[in-house]
Design a protein around this motif. Sequence first.
Motif, short mmCIF file in Angstrom:
data_model
loop_
_atom_site.label_atom_id
_atom_site.label_comp_id
_atom_site.label_asym_id
_atom_site.label_seq_id
_atom_site.Cartn_x
_atom_site.Cartn_y
_atom_site.Cartn_z
N TYR A 1 -3.83 -4.61 -11.96
CA TYR A 1 -4.07 -3.84 -10.74
C TYR A 1 -3.04 -4.20 -9.66
O TYR A 1 -2.47 -3.33 -9.00
CB TYR A 1 -5.49 -4.11 -10.21
N THR A 2 -2.82 -5.50 -9.50
CA THR A 2 -1.87 -5.94 -8.46
C THR A 2 -0.45 -5.45 -8.77
O THR A 2 0.29 -5.03 -7.87
CB THR A 2 -1.88 -7.48 -8.36
N ALA A 3 -0.08 -5.47 -10.04
CA ALA A 3 1.26 -4.99 -10.42
C ALA A 3 1.42 -3.51 -10.09
O ALA A 3 2.47 -3.06 -9.60
CB ALA A 3 1.50 -5.23 -11.91
N LEU A 4 0.34 -2.70 -10.36
CA LEU A 4 0.42 -1.27 -10.08
C LEU A 4 0.43 -1.01 -8.58
O LEU A 4 1.15 -0.13 -8.09
CB LEU A 4 -0.76 -0.55 -10.76
N ILE A 5 -0.41 -1.76 -7.85
CA ILE A 5 -0.41 -1.63 -6.38
C ILE A 5 0.98 -1.93 -5.83
O ILE A 5 1.49 -1.22 -4.96
CB ILE A 5 -1.46 -2.60 -5.77
N ASN A 6 1.60 -2.97 -6.34
CA ASN A 6 2.95 -3.34 -5.89
C ASN A 6 3.98 -2.26 -6.23
O ASN A 6 4.88 -1.96 -5.44
CB ASN A 6 3.36 -4.67 -6.53
N ALA A 7 3.83 -1.64 -7.41
CA ALA A 7 4.77 -0.58 -7.83
C ALA A 7 4.72 0.59 -6.86
O ALA A 7 5.75 1.11 -6.42
CB ALA A 7 4.43 -0.10 -9.24
N TYR A 8 3.50 1.04 -6.52
CA TYR A 8 3.37 2.15 -5.57
C TYR A 8 3.79 1.72 -4.16
O TYR A 8 4.42 2.50 -3.42
CB TYR A 8 1.93 2.67 -5.56
N GLY A 9 3.45 0.48 -3.79
CA GLY A 9 3.79 0.01 -2.45
C GLY A 9 5.29 -0.09 -2.23
O GLY A 9 5.80 0.35 -1.20
N ARG A 10 6.01 -0.64 -3.20
CA ARG A 10 7.46 -0.79 -3.05
C ARG A 10 8.18 0.55 -3.03
O ARG A 10 9.30 0.65 -2.57
CB ARG A 10 8.05 -1.69 -4.14
N ASN A 11 7.51 1.61 -3.51
CA ASN A 11 8.11 2.95 -3.50
C ASN A 11 7.54 3.83 -2.39
O ASN A 11 7.68 5.05 -2.40
CB ASN A 11 7.91 3.62 -4.86
N GLY A 12 6.89 3.19 -1.40
CA GLY A 12 6.47 3.89 -0.20
C GLY A 12 5.15 4.62 -0.28
O GLY A 12 4.77 5.29 0.68
N ALA A 13 4.42 4.51 -1.41
CA ALA A 13 3.15 5.23 -1.55
C ALA A 13 1.99 4.29 -1.22
O ALA A 13 1.18 3.93 -2.08
CB ALA A 13 3.02 5.79 -2.96
N TYR A 14 1.93 3.85 0.07
CA TYR A 14 0.91 2.86 0.43
C TYR A 14 -0.51 3.45 0.36
O TYR A 14 -1.48 2.72 0.13
CB TYR A 14 1.18 2.29 1.82
N ASP A 15 -0.65 4.78 0.51
CA ASP A 15 -1.97 5.40 0.42
C ASP A 15 -2.55 5.25 -0.99
O ASP A 15 -3.76 5.01 -1.17
CB ASP A 15 -1.90 6.88 0.81
N VAL A 16 -1.67 5.33 -2.02
CA VAL A 16 -2.12 5.13 -3.40
C VAL A 16 -2.51 3.66 -3.61
O VAL A 16 -3.46 3.36 -4.34
CB VAL A 16 -1.02 5.55 -4.40
N SER A 17 -1.77 2.75 -2.94
CA SER A 17 -2.11 1.33 -3.04
C SER A 17 -3.53 1.08 -2.54
O SER A 17 -4.30 0.31 -3.14
CB SER A 17 -1.12 0.49 -2.23
N LEU A 18 -3.89 1.74 -1.43
CA LEU A 18 -5.24 1.61 -0.88
C LEU A 18 -6.29 2.18 -1.84
O LEU A 18 -7.38 1.61 -2.03
CB LEU A 18 -5.33 2.30 0.48
N GLU A 19 -5.96 3.32 -2.46
CA GLU A 19 -6.89 3.93 -3.43
C GLU A 19 -7.11 3.00 -4.62
O GLU A 19 -8.23 2.85 -5.13
CB GLU A 19 -6.32 5.27 -3.90
N LEU A 20 -6.02 2.36 -5.08
CA LEU A 20 -6.13 1.44 -6.22
C LEU A 20 -6.96 0.21 -5.87
O LEU A 20 -7.70 -0.32 -6.71
CB LEU A 20 -4.74 1.02 -6.68
N LEU A 21 -6.85 -0.26 -4.59
CA LEU A 21 -7.66 -1.39 -4.17
C LEU A 21 -9.15 -1.02 -4.22
O LEU A 21 -9.99 -1.82 -4.69
CB LEU A 21 -7.27 -1.83 -2.75
N ALA A 22 -9.45 0.19 -3.75
CA ALA A 22 -10.85 0.64 -3.78
C ALA A 22 -11.34 0.78 -5.22
O ALA A 22 -12.47 0.40 -5.57
CB ALA A 22 -10.96 1.97 -3.05
N LYS A 23 -10.50 1.33 -6.12
CA LYS A 23 -10.86 1.50 -7.54
C LYS A 23 -11.07 0.14 -8.20
O LYS A 23 -11.97 -0.03 -9.03
CB LYS A 23 -9.75 2.29 -8.25
N MET A 24 -10.24 -0.79 -7.82
CA MET A 24 -10.32 -2.14 -8.38
C MET A 24 -11.71 -2.75 -8.10
O MET A 24 -12.35 -3.32 -8.99
CB MET A 24 -9.22 -2.99 -7.73
N LYS A 25 -12.13 -2.60 -6.84
CA LYS A 25 -13.44 -3.13 -6.47
C LYS A 25 -14.56 -2.38 -7.19
O LYS A 25 -15.56 -2.98 -7.62
CB LYS A 25 -13.64 -3.03 -4.96
N LYS A 26 -14.39 -1.05 -7.32
CA LYS A 26 -15.39 -0.24 -8.00
C LYS A 26 -15.53 -0.67 -9.45
O LYS A 26 -16.64 -0.66 -10.03
CB LYS A 26 -14.97 1.23 -7.91
#
Length: 689
Positions: free
Chosen positions: A33-58
């Motif tokens: 999860y952290t690797a995917l969050i970082n992939a989207y974050g480093r490419n400017g898609a921080y909104d997807v990073s937030l969605e992945l954080l929520a999915k991770m908790k779910k």
Amino acid sequence: MISLLGREGLLDKCREVFDEMPSQGVPRSVFSYTALINAYGRNGAYDVSLELLAKMKKDKVLPSILTYNTVINACARGGLDWEGLLGLFAEMRHEGIQPDIVTYNTLLSACADRGLGNEAEMVFRNMNEGGILPDLTTYSYLVETFGKLGKLEKVSELLKEMELGGNLPDIMSYNVLLEAYANSGSIKEAMGVFRQMQAAGCVPNAATYSILLNLYGRNGRYDDVRELFLEMKASNTEPDAATYNILIQVFGEGGYFKEVVTLFHDMVEENVEPNMKTYDGLIFACGKGGLHEDAKKILLHMNEKGIVPSSRAYTGVIEAYGQAALYEEALVAFNTMNEVESKPTIETYNSLLQTFARGGLHKEAEAILSRMNEAGIAKSRDSFNALIEAYRQGGQFEDAIKAYVEMEKARCDPDERTLEAVLSVYCFAGLCDESNEQFKEIKALGVLPSVTSYCMMLAVYAKCARWDDAYKLLDEMLANKVSNIHQVIGQMIRGDFDDDGNWQMVEYIFDKLNSEGYGFGIRFYNALLETLWWLGQKERAARVLKEATKRGLFPELFRKNKLVFSVDVHRMWEGGTNTSMSIWLNNLHEMFLSGNDLPQLATVVVARRGLMEKCATAHDIPVARAAYRFLQDNFSSSFSFPGWNNGRIVCQRSQLKRMLSATNSSSDGSKEDNIIALSNSPIPSMAFK
């Protein structure tokens, strides 16, 4: 795999690998999860990073400190507002995850980027309360934040705190503070920081010196610039292209045009590769200073390197040729631009217009305006100013005023330079009342009229024998509390600086004005020579002309070989013309007295041949009429306009010998050193008082 694909920006592939994991019997962990969050974050898609954080908790995968640091970093870089970042910070603490040094530094980095001073202090306070020791990165972000906000005392305190805590500030931290002091013009404080960093054992880099060199240059402290540059070299800190570019800009703007060329040669010898900014600044300085030979060499250097000169570089070359009255070369450079696909700008057109204007080539100026129209480039204020000057210098006074009227119709607001150009038209025409009204209009702008305007008014008052008005205006210059230039020039006209001991004050003012460039210099010295001549201050006029030529003005003035000895006055006003011809004739007389061979031809150049159309006959040009009248008044028919070239007034050697022999003795039989007296006469009103 997800991390590698993320670094390459292949987000679809990242998601594909992530989605395949369960089907391959590989459970999704906090790391995936952290690797995917970082992939989207480093490419400017921080909104997807937030969605992945929520999915991770779910999915009941507990985020780690690394996960939250990754999300906060992605959101900070992506532009999430400060409240959103604090929300994430509070969320991680609520879940029992304690922030670490990376968390706090990430938040401080966001503060630095956004200039959030209070927020940075809050983060730093929480960090200390949480028992996290700040590191070099922490202080660097704090320094950057408060530096941007101009809270320089706070930055200085932080640097000292770092030194005391054993965290030696890095060069970037010191440079941030230096840059802040430089932006505020605080030289003393900037140098204090510079010496502080040296004392702390932090070695300055090229960027450090560049900041200080630029600061000194902006404040006109050129000796300090030179001294600091020598210190830089002595400390084995290698100057880079950026350093040389700053020096070229500083000395170019300061009027040290030849020094700029020397810097370029040093740069090449030091194997520092020039860039386009280097060439642009270099040729711009050559143009401003009239260094056409150097500009030409630099252009050839660029061609040899395979570098296509920019429009700004070509503009500088055209300007340099124009300063030397090399009109054909300037036009060739302009035409070459199209061949190498370097598109002329409005500045390029205006530079060529000014070139023709100073020579009175109004028809050539009109042709350039036509080309501007064909290229779809609208005339600017500088275009009209050049056209007015071209008509005035060419004796087309009515056309000059028409151009001024056209300028107003085109809704191109005149500036002080425009009004000064119109003033010169009236002064050239000897229209004293009209000149006076125009001078009042310049004052109505709410600005101090230039010293050039004052000189033109003094000259026209003298021509019209309005001595009381001239004396009042001179008093106005002397009483000026705003400009020491006006005061010194007024005092020089009055004769206060005739002694060699105090003439240095005049030289200082001339050096100061030299930074304005060659175009300004021609107007200024012409106006001053006009004033001095018509006020009867002919010896001072000769001295001023010597100062002008010493500074590179009128390089074409005197040319001498066995065949021809010429004086070129085609860019001069009447006062400068009379002064130049007086010096030239006295030089011829000195040659005659010393027994040296006289030239085959003595020539006064009053007009240059037109480039596209023949210029008007020399009799129609003000400077030609003035020169001819001066020669006829002093030497009757010895000089004449030859049929082969109506841009010259000439005297053959045989006539020259007779003329000089006839003027060689005074009425009492004694020998005269000069045939034209260059002395200073009292101004009538001053003599009366």
